[in-house]
Design a protein around this motif. Sequence first.
Motif, PDB file in Angstrom:
ATOM      1  N   UNK A 133       0.843  -1.203   0.000  1.00 36.44           N
ATOM      2  CA  UNK A 133       0.000   0.000   0.000  1.00 36.44           C
ATOM      3  C   UNK A 133       0.874   1.248   0.000  1.00 36.44           C
ATOM      4  N   UNK A 134       1.923   1.235   0.868  1.00 36.43           N
ATOM      5  CA  UNK A 134       2.835   2.383   0.936  1.00 36.43           C
ATOM      6  C   UNK A 134       3.657   2.503  -0.331  1.00 36.43           C
ATOM      7  N   UNK A 135       4.106   1.374  -0.884  1.00 38.42           N
ATOM      8  CA  UNK A 135       4.880   1.401  -2.128  1.00 38.42           C
ATOM      9  C   UNK A 135       4.047   2.000  -3.262  1.00 38.42           C
ATOM     10  N   UNK A 136       2.788   1.583  -3.345  1.00 42.12           N
ATOM     11  CA  UNK A 136       1.892   2.113  -4.378  1.00 42.12           C
ATOM     12  C   UNK A 136       1.617   3.593  -4.159  1.00 42.12           C
ATOM     13  N   UNK A 137       1.460   3.965  -2.902  1.00 39.34           N
ATOM     14  CA  UNK A 137       1.217   5.372  -2.565  1.00 39.34           C
ATOM     15  C   UNK A 137       2.395   6.239  -2.993  1.00 39.34           C
ATOM     16  N   UNK A 138       3.613   5.752  -2.727  1.00 37.96           N
ATOM     17  CA  UNK A 138       4.804   6.482  -3.133  1.00 37.96           C
ATOM     18  C   UNK A 138       4.972   6.475  -4.647  1.00 37.96           C
ATOM     19  N   UNK A 139       4.535   5.403  -5.305  1.00 40.17           N
ATOM     20  CA  UNK A 139       4.593   5.353  -6.766  1.00 40.17           C
ATOM     21  C   UNK A 139       3.734   6.454  -7.378  1.00 40.17           C
ATOM     22  N   UNK A 140       2.553   6.644  -6.815  1.00 47.74           N
ATOM     23  CA  UNK A 140       1.664   7.716  -7.288  1.00 47.74           C
ATOM     24  C   UNK A 140       2.278   9.072  -7.008  1.00 47.74           C
ATOM     25  N   UNK A 141       2.822   9.250  -5.796  1.00 46.13           N
ATOM     26  CA  UNK A 141       3.418  10.530  -5.431  1.00 46.13           C
ATOM     27  C   UNK A 141       4.628  10.838  -6.309  1.00 46.13           C
ATOM     28  N   UNK A 142       5.391   9.816  -6.677  1.00 46.18           N
ATOM     29  CA  UNK A 142       6.588  10.043  -7.491  1.00 46.18           C
ATOM     30  C   UNK A 142       6.245  10.616  -8.859  1.00 46.18           C
ATOM     31  N   UNK A 143       5.055  10.319  -9.356  1.00 48.02           N
ATOM     32  CA  UNK A 143       4.640  10.846 -10.661  1.00 48.02           C
ATOM     33  C   UNK A 143       4.639  12.363 -10.633  1.00 48.02           C
ATOM     34  N   UNK A 144       4.258  12.940  -9.488  1.00 45.92           N
ATOM     35  CA  UNK A 144       4.182  14.392  -9.388  1.00 45.92           C
ATOM     36  C   UNK A 144       5.515  15.071  -9.165  1.00 45.92           C
TER      37      UNK A 144
ATOM     38  N   UNK B  26      16.624   2.162 -24.086  1.00 47.46           N
ATOM     39  CA  UNK B  26      17.968   1.801 -23.644  1.00 47.46           C
ATOM     40  C   UNK B  26      18.456   2.701 -22.509  1.00 47.46           C
ATOM     41  N   UNK B  27      18.315   4.013 -22.659  1.00 48.22           N
ATOM     42  CA  UNK B  27      18.874   4.929 -21.649  1.00 48.22           C
ATOM     43  C   UNK B  27      17.930   5.082 -20.459  1.00 48.22           C
ATOM     44  N   UNK B  28      16.683   5.418 -20.726  1.00 49.80           N
ATOM     45  CA  UNK B  28      15.763   5.654 -19.617  1.00 49.80           C
ATOM     46  C   UNK B  28      15.396   4.354 -18.903  1.00 49.80           C
ATOM     47  N   UNK B  29      14.874   3.389 -19.649  1.00 46.99           N
ATOM     48  CA  UNK B  29      14.369   2.171 -19.005  1.00 46.99           C
ATOM     49  C   UNK B  29      15.501   1.237 -18.562  1.00 46.99           C
ATOM     50  N   UNK B  30      16.353   0.852 -19.499  1.00 43.54           N
ATOM     51  CA  UNK B  30      17.377  -0.144 -19.163  1.00 43.54           C
ATOM     52  C   UNK B  30      18.430   0.432 -18.215  1.00 43.54           C
ATOM     53  N   UNK B  31      19.012   1.574 -18.606  1.00 43.57           N
ATOM     54  CA  UNK B  31      20.095   2.119 -17.785  1.00 43.57           C
ATOM     55  C   UNK B  31      19.598   2.631 -16.440  1.00 43.57           C
ATOM     56  N   UNK B  32      18.645   3.566 -16.466  1.00 42.14           N
ATOM     57  CA  UNK B  32      18.274   4.236 -15.223  1.00 42.14           C
ATOM     58  C   UNK B  32      17.308   3.424 -14.370  1.00 42.14           C
ATOM     59  N   UNK B  33      16.208   2.979 -14.954  1.00 44.01           N
ATOM     60  CA  UNK B  33      15.182   2.315 -14.145  1.00 44.01           C
ATOM     61  C   UNK B  33      15.658   0.962 -13.619  1.00 44.01           C
ATOM     62  N   UNK B  34      16.454   0.226 -14.425  1.00 44.02           N
ATOM     63  CA  UNK B  34      16.798  -1.138 -14.020  1.00 44.02           C
ATOM     64  C   UNK B  34      18.261  -1.349 -13.637  1.00 44.02           C
TER      65      UNK B  34
ATOM     66  N   UNK C 141       5.870   3.031 -11.302  1.00 45.37           N
ATOM     67  CA  UNK C 141       5.320   4.181 -12.021  1.00 45.37           C
ATOM     68  C   UNK C 141       5.942   4.322 -13.407  1.00 45.37           C
ATOM     69  N   UNK C 142       7.240   3.959 -13.533  1.00 48.49           N
ATOM     70  CA  UNK C 142       7.897   4.056 -14.844  1.00 48.49           C
ATOM     71  C   UNK C 142       7.297   3.087 -15.843  1.00 48.49           C
ATOM     72  N   UNK C 143       7.164   1.835 -15.433  1.00 47.69           N
ATOM     73  CA  UNK C 143       6.680   0.798 -16.345  1.00 47.69           C
ATOM     74  C   UNK C 143       5.167   0.854 -16.541  1.00 47.69           C
ATOM     75  N   UNK C 144       4.446   1.228 -15.485  1.00 48.95           N
ATOM     76  CA  UNK C 144       2.994   1.183 -15.545  1.00 48.95           C
ATOM     77  C   UNK C 144       2.342   2.350 -16.245  1.00 48.95           C
TER      78      UNK C 144
END
Length: 757
Positions: free
Chosen positions: A63-74, A115-123, A340-343
């Motif tokens: 619940x907290x992880x999802x809440x922070x995922x939503x907040x991170x969008x902003x 490659x840069x955003x998803x592979x390098x940074x997110x993962x 939030x990145x993938x979804x």
Amino acid sequence: MEQGDSPVEEGSSASSPERDGPMAGESISKSSIRSMPRVNKFDTFDVEAGRNSLGHNEGLSWVMITKLAVQSIGVVYGDLGTSPLYVLPGIFPNGIKDNEDILGALSLIFYAIVIIFMLKYVWIVLSANDHGDGGTFALYSLICRYAKTSLIPNQQKEDREISNYRLQLPDRRQKRASMVKSWLENSIQAKYFLLFTTMLGTSMVIGDGILTPCISVLSAVGGIKMAASSLTDNTVMWISVGILVFLFSIQRFGTHRVGYTFAPILSLWFVSIALIGIFNFVNHDPGVIKAVNPAYIIAYFKRNHKEAWISLGGVILCLTGSEALFADLGHFYIRSIQISSCGLVFPAIVLAYFGQASYLRKHPEGVSTAFYSSMPKPVYWPMFVLAVLAAIIASQSLISAAFAIVKQSVALGCFPRVKVIHTSNKVEGQIYIPEINAFLMVACVGVTLGFKNTLQMGNAYGIAVGSVFVITSFFLIIVMIMIWKTRIIYILAYIMTIGVIELAFLSSVLYKFMDGGFLPLIFSFLMVIVMFVWFYGYRKKYYYELDNKVSADELIKVASSTNIRRVPGLALLYSELVPGITPMFTHYVANVPALHSVLVFVTIKSLPISHVSLQERFLFVRLEPHDLAIYRCVVRYGYRDVGMEHGVFEGLLVSQLKEFIEKVELDFDRHPTKAEPGDQDGIRRDRGLVDDALKNGGITYLMGESELVAVKGSTLADRVMINCLFAWLKSFVRQQDQVFMIPRKRLLKVGVTYEIS
């Protein structure tokens, strides 16, 4: 303002004037320390479970992880999300010459994001966090913790016993890691290069914090000219300036409030650009789906040669904000950002670019205003308003990142002391720095008034983004080799793919140096000078105190002298010197021949880790002979830890001093000796001395007010650095008693001049 969520400022007391902690004459018991209700206000996460290496709490609920995922969008994705406003005009500043070029450019955008955003940074990059903290300094701290690359000799073997300090590392491929470690430890040039690169990367991210608001807001507001062609560029410029001033004026309310306020707006933005992208894709040219074939990139370069390479400077703009995602990690958690990145974020921006490309295949003349031209007319005004709001939010990610890295730089001695306000006691790492906020606002307004349009601004922006990408990869490769001990085949694969792509982007934007690209380099050069001058003076002062420290024999001689009177009270003598006693002590007793009945030499030390728990914060040593009642205490902070108000600090220090007396005594050479049952009389005596000191004299703070002067005969460079530049910077920064939150009514300052060679 939510209850228990009031901002807490480092360097100031947040207590009530009637009662701000234990009175000087009170005896402080263990039970009273445990029951102090406001400890959590200053070190919220100190009393919670530690983070694991992935930067999130193992017990954190979904619940907290999802809440922070939503907040991170902003907070995190605004810059990345508003890039469709200006990317395609930046790729084709002179119009589209061949319709097939649209597919080539779209393919470049798609694979750059993947490659840069998803592979390098997110993962990948997010995994190189320092116990949940990201950014250039976090990577530098990881390296300093694993290899002795720090230029300040304050390392202690006890520091490695701190839970966050220890690194859980694989035991394979040791030879290659040892070679890199040995090179970094034995080469002073390598140490300086590492520090300089860190400062440069930090300066570039702060530069992003200036350029992001300018280009995002100008691009969004410029869309109004399609509906009101009578408006001039100057009108658009002044509207943008007004929006920027408003944006920076709300920063003081804190990242968490800004995030919750902006998250719904930016979520609506991502959904809207995705739907518009789908609409354009279906109604214009679904054939642009062919751009997922990288063969179109090869064909694009064959047709355009040099022009295709130059256009990479526009393609890189689709990645703006990727570094902020890493730098802002301390505000959130890895899993939240990945969700939030993938979804939402990745699918939305990909659909937006495919939709714009589909529209341009039939209407190539609209490339200069691709975003607004491709928009269905019925939704123009709602999307215009939403675009302006999204542009405001886009600026937030880099502003938050700038605050975070400045805080890290200050803690590690690489930036002048500034006021840091912690805006939330519920979520760690959310801060506001008034001086940096004001500086960014003035710089943004100046850049907007100077450039007036997004084309040259995009050139400047590209250099800042490309430079940060390369610097982050450089540090990441060191982490892979030395800390992760990654297989060489994977390291080479990273270099030959992501590394080569980023160097290609950087070479392209550097080509536009004279067309606005000089701005971030000039700014970064000035920032690096400020940071290096401060670090240079800080290091010179530390080495002077180290070379002139008071020896054990001299300390005993001074403290045992019959000319020195012992007065009631507990004195805390502050310094930043770790291995030894500051020379300010002898200067003090020469002018004030009196010492308090209990004397504690307090050293405030910043460790190259993000967080130190309260249980591990205080490290005591007892100085011989015991009857002098003299102790040393190293107070260890991580670069994200919140400073404690003096009442809480005093209570914790005294409590742990008594606990140290009861359980463990260390001699001057730091050999541990357990207290035996027969030593109970000595323990009671020593505890009694502390209690009597608190009761009869209270706590007094002693601190040196040092002035650095280059010794006669110094080189011109030293005289300029110390007497001019460092002295000038020091005159603008906060005093140490403010940084350490020392009550001025109980503070005695000792003026001393250090002649630095």
